[in-house]
Design a protein around this motif. Sequence first.
Motif, PDB file in Angstrom:
ATOM      1  N   GLU A 158      84.972  12.741  44.262  1.00 34.82           N
ATOM      2  CA  GLU A 158      86.233  12.158  43.821  1.00 34.82           C
ATOM      3  C   GLU A 158      86.993  11.709  45.056  1.00 34.82           C
ATOM      4  N   VAL A 159      87.376  10.436  45.085  1.00 35.89           N
ATOM      5  CA  VAL A 159      88.130   9.910  46.225  1.00 35.89           C
ATOM      6  C   VAL A 159      89.548   9.521  45.851  1.00 35.89           C
ATOM      7  N   ALA A 160      89.808   9.333  44.548  1.00 32.42           N
ATOM      8  CA  ALA A 160      91.147   8.958  44.107  1.00 32.42           C
ATOM      9  C   ALA A 160      91.314   9.319  42.645  1.00 32.42           C
ATOM     10  N   ARG A 161      92.584   9.401  42.226  1.00 31.90           N
ATOM     11  CA  ARG A 161      92.865   9.664  40.820  1.00 31.90           C
ATOM     12  C   ARG A 161      94.193   9.030  40.450  1.00 31.90           C
ATOM     13  N   LEU A 162      94.279   8.696  39.176  1.00 34.72           N
ATOM     14  CA  LEU A 162      95.486   8.098  38.620  1.00 34.72           C
ATOM     15  C   LEU A 162      95.824   8.816  37.321  1.00 34.72           C
ATOM     16  N   THR A 163      97.034   9.335  37.248  1.00 37.41           N
ATOM     17  CA  THR A 163      97.510   9.935  36.013  1.00 37.41           C
ATOM     18  C   THR A 163      98.358   8.890  35.309  1.00 37.41           C
ATOM     19  N   GLY A 164      98.025   8.625  34.059  1.00 35.94           N
ATOM     20  CA  GLY A 164      98.711   7.583  33.303  1.00 35.94           C
ATOM     21  C   GLY A 164      97.809   6.380  33.142  1.00 35.94           C
ATOM     22  N   GLY A 165      98.235   5.473  32.301  1.00 33.18           N
ATOM     23  CA  GLY A 165      97.425   4.296  32.010  1.00 33.18           C
ATOM     24  C   GLY A 165      97.539   3.224  33.084  1.00 33.18           C
ATOM     25  N   ALA A 166      96.547   2.348  33.112  1.00 34.26           N
ATOM     26  CA  ALA A 166      96.529   1.222  34.048  1.00 34.26           C
ATOM     27  C   ALA A 166      95.652   0.122  33.474  1.00 34.26           C
ATOM     28  N   ASP A 167      95.799  -1.065  34.036  1.00 33.24           N
ATOM     29  CA  ASP A 167      94.936  -2.190  33.668  1.00 33.24           C
ATOM     30  C   ASP A 167      93.728  -2.175  34.601  1.00 33.24           C
ATOM     31  N   TRP A 168      92.645  -1.584  34.131  1.00 34.22           N
ATOM     32  CA  TRP A 168      91.431  -1.475  34.948  1.00 34.22           C
ATOM     33  C   TRP A 168      90.636  -2.768  34.971  1.00 34.22           C
ATOM     34  N   ASN A 169      91.085  -3.771  34.261  1.00 37.13           N
ATOM     35  CA  ASN A 169      90.445  -5.079  34.293  1.00 37.13           C
ATOM     36  C   ASN A 169      91.216  -6.043  35.201  1.00 37.13           C
ATOM     37  N   SER A 170      92.164  -5.529  35.960  1.00 39.12           N
ATOM     38  CA  SER A 170      92.967  -6.362  36.856  1.00 39.12           C
ATOM     39  C   SER A 170      92.150  -6.778  38.075  1.00 39.12           C
ATOM     40  N   ALA A 171      92.605  -7.823  38.723  1.00 41.45           N
ATOM     41  CA  ALA A 171      91.950  -8.293  39.953  1.00 41.45           C
ATOM     42  C   ALA A 171      91.956  -7.202  41.012  1.00 41.45           C
ATOM     43  N   GLU A 172      93.032  -6.423  41.084  1.00 43.38           N
ATOM     44  CA  GLU A 172      93.144  -5.351  42.083  1.00 43.38           C
ATOM     45  C   GLU A 172      92.101  -4.261  41.835  1.00 43.38           C
ATOM     46  N   ALA A 173      91.942  -3.873  40.570  1.00 39.16           N
ATOM     47  CA  ALA A 173      90.956  -2.840  40.242  1.00 39.16           C
ATOM     48  C   ALA A 173      89.547  -3.334  40.538  1.00 39.16           C
ATOM     49  N   LYS A 174      89.265  -4.572  40.180  1.00 36.52           N
ATOM     50  CA  LYS A 174      87.930  -5.135  40.434  1.00 36.52           C
ATOM     51  C   LYS A 174      87.651  -5.228  41.935  1.00 36.52           C
ATOM     52  N   ALA A 175      88.661  -5.605  42.720  1.00 35.61           N
ATOM     53  CA  ALA A 175      88.478  -5.693  44.178  1.00 35.61           C
ATOM     54  C   ALA A 175      88.188  -4.306  44.754  1.00 35.61           C
ATOM     55  N   LEU A 176      88.878  -3.285  44.254  1.00 37.82           N
ATOM     56  CA  LEU A 176      88.644  -1.919  44.720  1.00 37.82           C
ATOM     57  C   LEU A 176      87.204  -1.499  44.409  1.00 37.82           C
ATOM     58  N   ILE A 177      86.776  -1.701  43.180  1.00 36.66           N
ATOM     59  CA  ILE A 177      85.422  -1.314  42.777  1.00 36.66           C
ATOM     60  C   ILE A 177      84.388  -2.078  43.577  1.00 36.66           C
ATOM     61  N   GLN A 178      84.578  -3.389  43.727  1.00 37.70           N
ATOM     62  CA  GLN A 178      83.618  -4.206  44.477  1.00 37.70           C
ATOM     63  C   GLN A 178      83.504  -3.734  45.916  1.00 37.70           C
TER      64      GLN A 178
END
Length: 182
Positions: A158-178
């Motif tokens: 585990e390197v990070a965590r988020l409590t609460g909802g988020a838009d995981w289809n956002s450009a920011e989330a995709k850039a992080l995953i990529q």
Amino acid sequence: MRKLVSALLYTSLALVANGALAESTPPAELTGEMSALNWHSEPRELSDMAFQSRDGAETTFADHEGKVLVVNFWATWCAPCREEMPSLAALQDEMGGEDFEVITIATGRNPPAAVDRFFEEIGVDSLPIYMDNSMKVARSMAVLGLPVTIVVDKEGNEVARLTGGADWNSAEAKALIQAMVD
């Protein structure tokens, strides 16, 4: 001499601290909702406890070794989970494969019929359904509210965590995953 030793000690501590900070830096700039991700200064081990697939087969995080994971703990009664789940499905649809996977774990009392109805009502059919009815996995990972999303590196930490909802289809989330996959 004492000043020299003190200077060397402080310099060494600064170098070690800067090295630790460099390790805790996310692989991509965190903007938008992703800036709320709590990026850990040290990777954390995942629970080795088993959770169940929708058909009752036991699995563990080790079964997904070598992949970057976005692990989402949720429940059928959780309104933010209902809003967030379609974005997790879209992320899986676009980026899921050999190097990346979204894992959703219904934790607590979530009868199978309610889980099926939840996914049907929100129009999601591409995510694997896992269950943690006893909440043992969630408790072992300090999941204290819902939804909680955990980001896991290729080494299974585990390197990070988020409590609460988020838009995981956002450009920011995709850039992080990529960035984590590359």
